[in-house]
Design an enzyme around this catalytic site. Structure first.
Site, PDB file in Angstrom:
ATOM      1  N   ARG A   1     -31.401  -7.770  43.035  1.00 18.11           N
ATOM      2  CA  ARG A   1     -32.118  -8.953  42.539  1.00 18.11           C
ATOM      3  C   ARG A   1     -31.396  -9.646  41.392  1.00 18.11           C
ATOM      4  O   ARG A   1     -31.646 -10.813  41.110  1.00 18.11           O
ATOM      5  CB  ARG A   1     -33.566  -8.595  42.169  1.00 18.11           C
ATOM      6  CG  ARG A   1     -34.432  -8.338  43.400  1.00 18.11           C
ATOM      7  CD  ARG A   1     -35.860  -7.982  43.007  1.00 18.11           C
ATOM      8  NE  ARG A   1     -35.956  -6.751  42.260  1.00 18.11           N
ATOM      9  CZ  ARG A   1     -35.948  -5.531  42.793  1.00 18.11           C
ATOM     10  NH1 ARG A   1     -35.860  -5.391  44.103  1.00 18.11           N
ATOM     11  NH2 ARG A   1     -36.042  -4.460  42.041  1.00 18.11           N
TER      12      ARG A   1
ATOM     13  N   GLU B   1     -34.874   8.867  36.607  1.00 21.32           N
ATOM     14  CA  GLU B   1     -36.008   9.743  36.297  1.00 21.32           C
ATOM     15  C   GLU B   1     -35.914  11.029  37.135  1.00 21.32           C
ATOM     16  O   GLU B   1     -36.098  12.128  36.627  1.00 21.32           O
ATOM     17  CB  GLU B   1     -37.293   8.977  36.611  1.00 21.32           C
ATOM     18  CG  GLU B   1     -38.494   9.523  35.899  1.00 21.32           C
ATOM     19  CD  GLU B   1     -39.726   8.688  36.197  1.00 21.32           C
ATOM     20  OE1 GLU B   1     -39.564   7.547  36.666  1.00 21.32           O
ATOM     21  OE2 GLU B   1     -40.828   9.196  35.975  1.00 21.32           O
TER      22      GLU B   1
HETATM   23  P1  AMP Z   1     -34.230   0.431  34.564  1.00 20.67           P
HETATM   24  O1  AMP Z   1     -32.879   0.983  34.914  1.00 20.67           O
HETATM   25  O2  AMP Z   1     -35.268   1.504  34.357  1.00 20.67           O
HETATM   26  O3  AMP Z   1     -34.173  -0.542  33.400  1.00 20.67           O
HETATM   27  O4  AMP Z   1     -34.744  -0.362  35.830  1.00 20.67           O
HETATM   28  C1  AMP Z   1     -34.308  -1.646  36.081  1.00 20.67           C
HETATM   29  C2  AMP Z   1     -33.996  -1.851  37.526  1.00 20.67           C
HETATM   30  O5  AMP Z   1     -35.004  -1.328  38.374  1.00 20.67           O
HETATM   31  C3  AMP Z   1     -33.900  -3.343  37.831  1.00 20.67           C
HETATM   32  O6  AMP Z   1     -32.839  -3.536  38.760  1.00 20.67           O
HETATM   33  C4  AMP Z   1     -35.240  -3.684  38.423  1.00 20.67           C
HETATM   34  O7  AMP Z   1     -35.104  -4.572  39.508  1.00 20.67           O
HETATM   35  C5  AMP Z   1     -35.829  -2.363  38.893  1.00 20.67           C
HETATM   36  N1  AMP Z   1     -37.180  -2.115  38.373  1.00 20.67           N
HETATM   37  C6  AMP Z   1     -37.547  -1.105  37.559  1.00 20.67           C
HETATM   38  N2  AMP Z   1     -38.854  -1.111  37.307  1.00 20.67           N
HETATM   39  C7  AMP Z   1     -39.353  -2.194  37.950  1.00 20.67           C
HETATM   40  C8  AMP Z   1     -40.672  -2.767  38.049  1.00 20.67           C
HETATM   41  N3  AMP Z   1     -41.728  -2.249  37.436  1.00 20.67           N
HETATM   42  N4  AMP Z   1     -40.801  -3.891  38.793  1.00 20.67           N
HETATM   43  C9  AMP Z   1     -39.737  -4.445  39.421  1.00 20.67           C
HETATM   44  N5  AMP Z   1     -38.483  -3.942  39.367  1.00 20.67           N
HETATM   45  C10 AMP Z   1     -38.283  -2.813  38.643  1.00 20.67           C
END
Ligand code: AMP
Length: 177
Positions: free
Chosen positions: A63, A100
């Site tokens: 995305r 996680e």
């Molecule tokens: P993080 O690595 O935990 O910051 O997760 C970010 C990545 O996971 C991004 O590429 C987001 O598109 C996806 N992502 C994580 N949590 C969500 C959420 N609650 N809603 C949509 N996309 C998420």
């Protein structure tokens, strides 16, 4: 709150328990379905960086490609894809990071970031920050500098900002939850 922020907040759809129980997924597809709104989002993302020194914009699969590409075009700099391991065709630099549950690997082409170039990292959403940090590691392994981070949505309660600011404190998000 600006009209644009209100408008985006109204159309982003919460999907409960996706992709697994307990996660509230912020679905941006209703934003993508509105061409005028997409133009405004791309403009807002670009405007923040227009007065910074930026030599390239990374979009994180998948995305992050959507508005990252538009930002790069509007800033007049290369768009650089960062993808999950095994997807990029040419020689790559790889970075493994913890999720996680388990781990993941991201890649960038070895010639995508020139030595010393200032790179903005864009993704649709900042959650825990692990994904954006992986992209930042790839920039540094490539010999570039992280010029900042750009997100459409930031989930503040997950504190991703604290992780990414170790690479650069210049963090721009349009929507905060
Ligand atoms: P993080 O690595 O935990 O910051 O997760 C970010 C990545 O996971 C991004 O590429 C987001 O598109 C996806 N992502 C994580 N949590 C969500 C959420 N609650 N809603 C949509 N996309 C998420």
């Amino acid at each position: 709150m600006s009209d644009l922020v209100n408008h985006i907040r109204q159309v982003i759809r919460d999907v409960n328990d996706f992709p697994k129980p307990g996660i509230v997924f912020k679905d941006i597809t209703p934003v993508l379905a509105d061409p005028d709104l997409c133009v405004s989002v791309a403009h807002e993302l670009k405007e923040y960086w227009i007065h910074h020194e930026v030599d390239g914009v990374i979009g994180i699969e998948s995305r992050g490609f959507i508005f990252g590409m538009q930002m790069a075009q509007q800033l007049g700099v290369p768009f650089i894809p960062v993808r999950k391991a095994g997807k990029l065709p040419y020689r790559t630099i790889r970075h493994a990071y913890e999720l996680e549950y388990g781990s993941a690997e991201m890649e960038i082409h070895i010639d995508a970031v020139a030595e010393g170039h200032n790179i903005v990292i864009h993704d649709d959403l900042l959650a825990t920050g692990g994904t954006a940090v992986a992209a930042a590691e790839l920039v540094e392994k490539s010999g570039g500098h992280v010029a900042g981070f750009s997100f459409l949505v930031e989930l503040e309660s997950l504190n991703g900002r604290l992780k990414v600011q170790n690479y650069c404190g210049n963090i721009h998000s349009i929507i905060h939850y």
